[in-house]
Design an enzyme around this catalytic site. Structure first.
Site, PDB file in Angstrom:
ATOM      1  N   THR A  59      22.992  87.429   3.034  1.00  0.00           N
ATOM      2  CA  THR A  59      21.895  87.108   2.117  1.00  0.00           C
ATOM      3  C   THR A  59      21.231  88.370   1.595  1.00  0.00           C
ATOM      4  O   THR A  59      20.917  88.464   0.399  1.00  0.00           O
ATOM      5  CB  THR A  59      20.859  86.208   2.814  1.00  0.00           C
ATOM      6  N   CYS A  60      21.038  89.345   2.465  1.00  0.00           N
ATOM      7  CA  CYS A  60      20.420  90.603   2.037  1.00  0.00           C
ATOM      8  C   CYS A  60      21.307  91.315   1.024  1.00  0.00           C
ATOM      9  O   CYS A  60      20.833  91.787  -0.012  1.00  0.00           O
ATOM     10  CB  CYS A  60      20.162  91.508   3.240  1.00  0.00           C
ATOM     11  N   ALA A  61      22.591  91.363   1.309  1.00  0.00           N
ATOM     12  CA  ALA A  61      23.540  92.002   0.396  1.00  0.00           C
ATOM     13  C   ALA A  61      23.544  91.298  -0.957  1.00  0.00           C
ATOM     14  O   ALA A  61      23.571  91.943  -2.012  1.00  0.00           O
ATOM     15  CB  ALA A  61      24.937  92.003   1.012  1.00  0.00           C
TER      16      ALA A  61
END
EC number: 1.11.1.24
Length: 169
Positions: A59-61
């Site tokens: 999700t961060c990526a």
């Protein structure tokens, strides 16, 4: 103190996000070349502060990729991707992904940013990392939008953040 969840489990944050309409608190963070940079270095630009636990999660990526794509379309706008990841990991990620329109910044040295912005997690398995937050700052340094994503594994509301960015000075 705020609360977010990780797969439904409650996690406390150290405080509350800065309020919309207030000046963004100053910060000093570490760039991928290990030099330091502060909020003042971005004076005159609109900013998206894309804050997350670690670039090594899906999700961060994805949030970094999405804001990179959107940032390339906007003038006088910088996207600052902020985590406690080591600058080496941030640099490796951007190099592997070919991302050039975001500024990767690390809070690893002091964790002061996470505390000052009220978003550091103080319980749960991601203790001491940043919760997922998007903050939009106008060209005069005033916060125009904040979102602390309630469930850490969910993506932020890109459309609302980008609309706030376009509506700000």
């Amino acid at each position: 103190m705020g609360t977010v969840t990780l797969k439904g489990n409650a996690i406390k944050t150290i405080g509350e996000l800065p309020e919309v309409g207030t000046k963004a608190p100053d910060f000093t963070l570490v760039k991928t070349d290990l030099s330091q940079i502060s909020l003042a270095d971005f004076k005159g630009n609109k900013l998206v502060l894309n804050i997350f636990p670690s670039v090594d999660t899906g999700t961060c990526a994805q949030s970094v990729r999405r804001f990179n794509q959107e940032a390339s379309k906007l003038e006088h706008t910088k996207v600052l991707c902020i985590s406690s990841d080591l600058p080496f990991a941030q640099n490796r990620f951007c190099g592997a992904e070919g991302l050039e329109d975001v500024v990767m910044l690390s809070d690893y040295a002091t964790s002061k940013f996470g505390k000052d912005y009220g978003l550091e997690m103080i319980s749960g398995p991601l203790f001491n990392l940043h919760s997922r937050v998007v903050i939009v700052v106008d060209s005069e340094g005033v916060i125009t939008y904040t979102e602390q994503v309630p469930e850490i594994v969910d993506e932020p509301n890109y459309d609302k953040a980008l609309q706030a960015l376009q509506d700000s000075k």
